[in-house]
Design a protein around this motif. Structure first.
Motif, PDB file in Angstrom:
ATOM      1  N   LEU A 381      17.984  -9.194   2.830  1.00 14.63           N
ATOM      2  CA  LEU A 381      17.084  -9.694   3.862  1.00 14.63           C
ATOM      3  C   LEU A 381      17.382 -11.151   4.212  1.00 14.63           C
ATOM      4  CD1 LEU A 381      13.584  -8.196   2.999  1.00 14.63           C
ATOM      5  CD2 LEU A 381      14.880  -7.862   5.110  1.00 14.63           C
ATOM      6  N   HIS A 382      17.892 -11.901   3.253  1.00 21.91           N
ATOM      7  CA  HIS A 382      18.218 -13.303   3.517  1.00 21.91           C
ATOM      8  C   HIS A 382      19.362 -13.419   4.519  1.00 21.91           C
ATOM      9  CE1 HIS A 382      18.008 -17.531   2.840  1.00 21.91           C
ATOM     10  NE2 HIS A 382      19.148 -17.625   2.185  1.00 21.91           N
ATOM     11  N   PHE A 383      20.134 -12.349   4.687  1.00 24.30           N
ATOM     12  CA  PHE A 383      21.232 -12.327   5.655  1.00 24.30           C
ATOM     13  C   PHE A 383      20.875 -11.553   6.925  1.00 24.30           C
ATOM     14  CE2 PHE A 383      23.481 -13.688   1.933  1.00 24.30           C
ATOM     15  CZ  PHE A 383      24.539 -14.436   2.401  1.00 24.30           C
ATOM     16  N   GLN A 384      19.645 -11.095   7.046  1.00 27.52           N
ATOM     17  CA  GLN A 384      19.258 -10.284   8.194  1.00 27.52           C
ATOM     18  C   GLN A 384      19.403 -11.048   9.505  1.00 27.52           C
ATOM     19  OE1 GLN A 384      18.633  -7.068   8.565  1.00 27.52           O
ATOM     20  NE2 GLN A 384      18.320  -7.405  10.766  1.00 27.52           N
ATOM     21  N   LEU A 386      21.806 -12.576  10.544  1.00 28.78           N
ATOM     22  CA  LEU A 386      23.168 -12.381  11.042  1.00 28.78           C
ATOM     23  C   LEU A 386      23.429 -10.930  11.394  1.00 28.78           C
ATOM     24  CD1 LEU A 386      25.033 -14.442   8.272  1.00 28.78           C
ATOM     25  CD2 LEU A 386      24.003 -15.295  10.392  1.00 28.78           C
ATOM     26  N   CYS A 387      22.377 -10.113  11.396  1.00 24.97           N
ATOM     27  CA  CYS A 387      22.537  -8.671  11.529  1.00 24.97           C
ATOM     28  C   CYS A 387      21.775  -8.128  12.739  1.00 24.97           C
ATOM     29  CB  CYS A 387      22.050  -7.973  10.255  1.00 24.97           C
ATOM     30  SG  CYS A 387      22.967  -8.451   8.773  1.00 24.97           S
ATOM     31  N   ALA A 388      21.930  -6.827  12.948  1.00 19.49           N
ATOM     32  CA  ALA A 388      21.293  -6.154  14.085  1.00 19.49           C
ATOM     33  C   ALA A 388      19.824  -5.873  13.795  1.00 19.49           C
ATOM     34  CB  ALA A 388      22.036  -4.857  14.389  1.00 19.49           C
ATOM     35  N   PHE A 389      19.025  -5.896  14.855  1.00 20.32           N
ATOM     36  CA  PHE A 389      17.612  -5.526  14.798  1.00 20.32           C
ATOM     37  C   PHE A 389      17.409  -4.301  15.688  1.00 20.32           C
ATOM     38  CE2 PHE A 389      17.663  -9.978  13.675  1.00 20.32           C
ATOM     39  CZ  PHE A 389      16.666 -10.113  12.728  1.00 20.32           C
ATOM     40  N   ASP A 390      16.774  -3.278  15.156  1.00 17.35           N
ATOM     41  CA  ASP A 390      16.596  -2.067  15.978  1.00 17.35           C
ATOM     42  C   ASP A 390      15.377  -2.150  16.889  1.00 17.35           C
ATOM     43  OD1 ASP A 390      14.812  -1.850  13.906  1.00 17.35           O
ATOM     44  OD2 ASP A 390      15.407   0.169  13.290  1.00 17.35           O
ATOM     45  N   ARG A 391      14.560  -3.193  16.739  1.00 14.83           N
ATOM     46  CA  ARG A 391      13.476  -3.484  17.677  1.00 14.83           C
ATOM     47  C   ARG A 391      13.569  -4.961  18.060  1.00 14.83           C
ATOM     48  NH1 ARG A 391       7.949  -0.305  15.717  1.00 14.83           N
ATOM     49  NH2 ARG A 391       8.730   1.800  16.083  1.00 14.83           N
ATOM     50  N   VAL A 392      14.710  -5.333  18.556  1.00 15.03           N
ATOM     51  CA  VAL A 392      15.044  -6.743  18.762  1.00 15.03           C
ATOM     52  C   VAL A 392      14.043  -7.425  19.689  1.00 15.03           C
ATOM     53  CG1 VAL A 392      16.604  -6.263  20.695  1.00 15.03           C
ATOM     54  CG2 VAL A 392      16.955  -8.305  19.269  1.00 15.03           C
TER      55      VAL A 392
END
Length: 433
Positions: A381-384, A386-392
């Motif tokens: 989660l600390h790297f989230q 830098l990642c994709a969000f499915d409900r951006v």
């Protein structure tokens, strides 16, 4: 230029991005592969086009070609590497790590920093206490097994001796001197117990890729050993970062964006503060943006000798040369979520402009199924960010780093989070550099 033209957002065609990672010993290619995988997923969710390609030059990075909002953008992302310094600081023996544990705990407790950090957010403080607790637990388990093993060996030797006495009969009667046997039993029991202790501790260290106890202990000890001051080797590396960013600001691009994640955020603060002090931001040059993600600034700025960082926070927060957006999330237990790093450090100047503190709001920007999957994976989660969000929502790492708007334009008019924490909490507020 008319007022109407000035109001129109300036489209970014070319961008330079400099990513400063946190305390990470791993080769920066992990960030390229993370970007490749997550940008592809976000593009599918959000309906834009994005792809990465190799970058030429001396420094590690990659090129990004994207088409968003009917605009094509080319970005060059470079990782500002200090992983070699991290690896060097982690090259400690097991006894040295336990010494670090004592020294680090004493630094935070004796200075009062630990108590004040708890006022802000318990999550990151618990994360900081985790390696202390885990290493002590490992030591207790190793000691328990060592004592058990030593006693079992001693018991076995005693039983063997009794059997041997039975076989020898009167030749080993009451007048026989057992001192040599007793001394040998004691020495062998202690030696066997010591071997078990060391073997168990070595086994735990080999498993640290899953436990993160040694890694996190080295992380917190890195700043605590100098009570918040930067070691000389890190200052030298930060100077090279500054020169690299300064060169990019002289190039023909539309935006230079600096991204600092975790511990990399407070390094970026000092790098950018020095850059602006030296006049390294041309008035007619590219837009300069600073995106801090999952910051842990108070873990350093609350320490007694963090004068350099506090002075840089104070300076940078009032500058017009850049836009600074700070993104955290309450769901990230490793970050000081929604804490204004300048204000809580007690160094907010009159007329503070930055940072704009906003939330990535994991519970809203991730679907219930995705949140349930990640909720207890604290390190992931600390790297989230830098990642994709499915409900951006309005935070999309890939639109920020590869999209057609500057950081300033993307968040123009955005109000800070209502849950922002901006109450001064640090005992130490000196800024003597």
């Amino acid at each position: 230029m008319t007022d109407q033209e000035q109001a129109k957002p300036r489209r970014v065609r070319r961008r330079r991005v400099f990513y400063i990672p946190g305390y990470d010993p791993i080769h920066p290619r992990r960030y390229r592969e993370l970007y490749r995988r997550e940008s592809r997923e976000q593009a599918q969710i959000s309906g834009y086009e994005i792809g990465i390609a190799p970058k030429t030059g001396d420094h590690y990075g990659w090129r990004v070609e994207a088409r968003m909002d009917q605009t094509s953008t080319d970005a060059e992302i470079e990782v500002l590497v200090w992983s070699d310094i991290v690896r060097s600081s982690m090259a400690s023996s097991i006894p040295a790590t336990y010494l670090q544990l004592v020294q680090t705990a004493w630094t935070y407790i004796a200075s009062g920093a630990l108590r004040r950090l708890m006022w802000l957010r318990k999550g990151p403080v618990i994360a900081a206490l985790y390696p202390v607790g885990m290493l002590l637990l490992q030591l207790l388990v190793a000691i328990a097994l060592a004592v058990l093993g030593g006693r079992l060996l001693g018991y076995g030797m005693t039983l063997g001796a009794r059997g041997l006495i039975g076989l020898l009969g009167d030749g080993a009667g009451p007048g026989y001197d057992y001192s040599v046997f007793l001394a040998a039993r004691t020495v062998l029991s202690w030696a066997f117990g010591g071997w078990i202790l060391w073997s168990v501790l070595r086994w735990f260290k080999k498993k640290d890729g899953k436990l993160y106890a040694y890694y996190l202990m080295h992380d917190y000890a890195f700043s605590a050993r100098s009570k918040g001051a930067n070691p000389p080797e890190l200052e030298a590396r930060m100077a090279t970062f500054r020169a690299t960013i300064a060169a990019a600001l002289e190039s023909d691009v539309d935006e230079v964006l600096v991204v600092g994640h975790s511990s990399g955020a407070h390094l970026a603060v000092s790098v950018l503060a020095d850059l602006i002090r030296e006049g390294g931001v041309p008035a007619d040059g590219p837009a300069l943006g600073f995106l801090s993600l999952g910051q842990v600034v108070p873990m350093v700025s609350f320490l007694p000798k963090a004068d350099r960082l506090r002075a840089d926070l104070h300076y940078l927060s009032a500058r017009d040369e850049l836009t600074w957006v700070d993104v955290t999330a309450p769901g990230d237990g490793c970050a000081f979520a929604l804490c204004d790093p300048v204000a809580v450090s007690g160094v907010a100047p009159e007329g503070q402009k930055w940072p704009l503190v906003i939330s990535a709001a994991f519970t809203q920007t991730l679907s219930p199924a995705r949140w349930a999957e990640l909720r207890w994976k604290f390190f992931r989660l600390h790297f989230q960010y830098l990642c994709a969000f499915d409900r951006v929502g309005d935070y999309d790492y890939f639109r920020i780093t590869a999209g057609p708007l500057t950081l300033a334009e993307r968040f123009a008019g955005r109000a800070p989070s209502n849950s922002r924490i901006d109450v001064p909490a640090s005992k130490y507020t000196s800024m003597e550099v």
